[in-house]
Design a protein around this motif. Structure first.
Motif, PDB file in Angstrom:
ATOM      1  N   ALA A 239       0.853  -1.189   0.000  1.00  0.00           N
ATOM      2  CA  ALA A 239       0.000   0.000   0.000  1.00  0.00           C
ATOM      3  C   ALA A 239       0.884   1.233   0.000  1.00  0.00           C
ATOM      4  N   SER A 240       0.316   2.352  -0.466  1.00  0.00           N
ATOM      5  CA  SER A 240       1.094   3.580  -0.585  1.00  0.00           C
ATOM      6  C   SER A 240       1.349   4.190   0.781  1.00  0.00           C
ATOM      7  N   GLY A 241       2.208   5.156   0.807  1.00  0.00           N
ATOM      8  CA  GLY A 241       2.496   5.887   2.040  1.00  0.00           C
ATOM      9  C   GLY A 241       3.752   6.707   1.915  1.00  0.00           C
ATOM     10  N   THR A 242       3.672   7.986   2.315  1.00  0.00           N
ATOM     11  CA  THR A 242       4.852   8.837   2.270  1.00  0.00           C
ATOM     12  C   THR A 242       5.693   8.688   3.522  1.00  0.00           C
ATOM     13  N   ASN A 243       5.195   7.982   4.538  1.00  0.00           N
ATOM     14  CA  ASN A 243       5.900   7.885   5.799  1.00  0.00           C
ATOM     15  C   ASN A 243       6.877   6.715   5.848  1.00  0.00           C
ATOM     16  N   SER A 244       6.916   5.868   4.836  1.00  0.00           N
ATOM     17  CA  SER A 244       7.863   4.768   4.834  1.00  0.00           C
ATOM     18  C   SER A 244       8.176   4.357   3.405  1.00  0.00           C
ATOM     19  N   SER A 245       9.319   3.688   3.242  1.00  0.00           N
ATOM     20  CA  SER A 245       9.727   3.144   1.947  1.00  0.00           C
ATOM     21  C   SER A 245      10.036   1.672   2.129  1.00  0.00           C
ATOM     22  N   GLN A 246       9.588   0.854   1.157  1.00  0.00           N
ATOM     23  CA  GLN A 246       9.819  -0.583   1.222  1.00  0.00           C
ATOM     24  C   GLN A 246      10.733  -0.998   0.067  1.00  0.00           C
TER      25      GLN A 246
END
Length: 613
Positions: A239-246
């Motif tokens: 899922a998207s999110g600007t608070n973490s990178s996978q």
């Protein structure tokens, strides 16, 4: 919008030439889930998929694998291992994590961008026709999916309610359990292995600097053949999110055999992490040398062009930041484009109108490309500061996750208008069932379940979330009914937040006449007990099948609370139960909820229950 789906940084090294002639592969390199795509570095063996919704990151191997014996129908043994890293910018709200998935297609169409780990949506989550097996590395606790915590591994079959899950960690050689933090930024290695003979799926996780533990973290003994087609695809989703990178730093897979070990000495550097020259990878040093040569050849002209370009970029960034306010940076991943909502609602046509109220109109829509049904609330606001404060509250409420709350999917801003995007509830609001469907009567079992559902939602808002949420407008019109006749509390336009142990400060009376706590008229301050009062009126209304104030009835029945109380005093409280039920209800349950409604709506706030459990 295809370039919004996934940013894929990787320098992949493919160990084999043709998947049709062999049953596995090995990648040395990395890719990052989430963002936009850079096609120039794509390998022909990896495909990124556009699910039709922005920011759903899916990366799948381009060719399918034969997973089942065409004669016996049994699933072959398979093994995969990968090394991943989750880098969190915000330790409190770090995103949803990622998942390894086995799917019938190259990517999973219709996946929501900001939920369901990019695998499913509200319509298809949990249905048997998905034929999706996944191992989730979950960094967010979602009550809707019965998550055990915000740092666990789970085995998912066709949906995100894990059939088995445990906190992340591994068993050392002395059998002590050692916890691991998935979002620590450290590279961790995962093994997913299925033994066809024993019909057992094992999942193991460990730091890369220790050997693979002997005891797996998760073991599921189950025949997987009903969930597999003969040909399936393997990949990752997030899922998207600007608070973490996978990041996936390496990946190996094999059918009917052990996945090839990943060479740790060839692991790439993670973008954004600065290492000294001695610890840097070969790729990093090579890039530094190329950069030095290029700079030396181009000289001063390139430097001037670079400075000029940087100045333009900074100027544009400043202009963008003025538009993208602080609260939008936090809430950014959930932003829909106006064009998508315009198409989804057929230009906000009257035929799509579901209802209207003091805070705007609500339209039904179908998102383009994904066919997901949504409800869009269109709100106009003349005050820029008022808009900012209102949406700051909505942005926080958008993180709520509970099966009895209407989920806020995202938002859109356009000039002085705000658009809030919710899950679409096809059955509409509860007041429709109570008052506007003369040929349909809610039975007692349905009413009792609706009361319990709303109580569960209130308990979550008041007691279980990180902050206290005061809803301030509980009534049947704000309770929506889903396909399974479950009740979901919605419309948080008047909601307020405060920390546990503190009273929220409000400057005006809010709510709907008939449900407003008499005490708030004097004090002007909302708290959890004002919600309890409205809930008490709601309980009486659902049980009695009439509105809190009905001037068309006899004098003694005009005020619902007074009428029920008088009947109780006269020993005839059950006479107030909706006559349309024709005595087809459970006597002790009806008496219980009527007395509960009177207790919750007691005029003295201190007498009311502090919470609903």
């Amino acid at each position: 919008m295809s370039c919004k789906i996934l940013m894929l940084y990787f320098f992949l090294r493919l160990a084999s030439a043709d998947n049709n002639n062999q049953s596995g592969f090995l990648f040395d390199g990395y890719f990052k889930l989430g963002g936009s795509v850079n096609h120039s570095h794509m390998s022909s063996r990896v495909i990124l998929t556009d699910s039709g919704l922005s920011e759903a990151g899916q990366v799948f191997y381009n060719d399918s694998f034969k997973f089942k014996n065409s004669t016996t129908g049994s699933v072959f043994s398979f093994s995969t291992t990968f090394i991943f890293s989750v880098i969190s910018k915000d330790p409190e709200f770090s995103g949803h994590g990622l998942a390894f998935a086995i799917s019938p297609s190259k990517g999973i169409p219709g996946a929501l961008p900001n939920q369901y780990l990019g695998l499913f949506n509200a319509t298809n989550n949990g249905i048997s026709s998905n034929h999706v097996i996944a191992v989730e590395l979950d960094t967010d606790q979602d009550f809707q999916f019965d998550d055990i915590d915000d740092n666990h591994l789970g085995i998912d079959i066709n949906g995100l309610v894990s059939v088995k899950s445990l906190p992340a960690g591994y068993h050392s050689d002395d059998w002590h359990f050692k916890e691991l933090v998935l979002k620590s930024g450290k590279p961790l290695q995962v093994w997913v292995e299925y033994e066809s003979l024993n019909q057992q799926l094992n999942v193991t996780i460990h730091p890369i600097n220790i050997p693979k533990p002997k005891l797996p973290l998760l073991s599921l003994k189950r025949d997987l053949s009903p969930y597999f087609y003969e040909l399936m695809y393997v990949g990752f989703s997030s899922a998207s999110g600007t608070n973490s990178s996978q990041y996936i730093l390496g990946w190996s897979f094999r059918v009917n055999g052990q996945a090839e070990e990943i060479n740790l000495s060839r692991l790439p550097d993670i973008p954004g992490f600065i290492r000294n020259e001695e610890g840097a990878g070969d790729g990093y040093r090579k890039q530094q040398k190329i950069l030095a040569v290029v700079l030396s050849l181009t000289g001063g002209i390139l430097l001037l062009l670079l400075i000029f370009g940087v100045l333009i970029m900074i100027s544009r960034r400043r202009k963008f930041i003025q538009v993208l306010e602080d609260w939008e940076v936090l809430y950014g991943p959930y932003r829909f484009s106006y064009n998508d909502l315009f198409i989804a609602t057929k230009a906000f046509g009257d035929k799509q109108l579901l209802g209207k109220g003091g805070f705007g109109r609500v339209y039904k829509g179908i998102l383009p490309f994904s066919n997901i049904q949504i409800a869009v609330k269109r709100i106009s606001h003349d005050s820029r500061q008022g808009m900012k404060e209102f949406v700051a509250e909505i942005a926080t409420i958008g993180r709520l996750r509970h099966p009895n709350l209407v989920r806020l999917l995202g938002y859109c801003r356009r000039k002085n208008e705000l658009f809030l995007v919710y899950d679409y509830m096809p059955n509409g609001s509860l007041d429709k069932f109570l008052y506007r469907l003369p040929n349909y009567v809610l039975n007692w079992k349905q009413r009792f379940k609706i009361i319990k559902d709303v109580a569960s939602a209130l308990f979550y808002l008041h007691q279980q979330w990180v902050q206290v949420i005061i809803h301030r407008d509980i009534k049947p019109a704000n309770v929506l009914i889903d396909n399974d006749m479950n009740a979901r509390l919605g419309d948080f336009g008047l909601a307020r937040l405060c920390d546990h142990g503190n009273d929220p400060q409000t400057s005006h009376v809010a709510g709907t006449p008939g449900y407003i706590d008499p005490d708030i008229v004097q004090s002007g301050k909302s708290n959890t007990r004002t919600d309890i009062y409205a809930f008490g009126v709601f309980v009486l209304e659902v049980t009695c099948g009439r509105r809190p104030v009905d001037p068309r009835t006899s004098t003694e029945k005009v005020m619902l609370i007074d009428w029920v109380l008088n009947c109780w005093d006269n020993g005839a409280i059950l006479d107030t139960v909706d006559s349309r039920l024709v005595n087809e209800y459970v006597l002790h349950e009806a008496e219980l909820v009527l007395k509960l409604g009177l207790l919750c709506s007691h005029p003295v706030a201190a007498v009311r229950p502090a919470c609903l459990v």
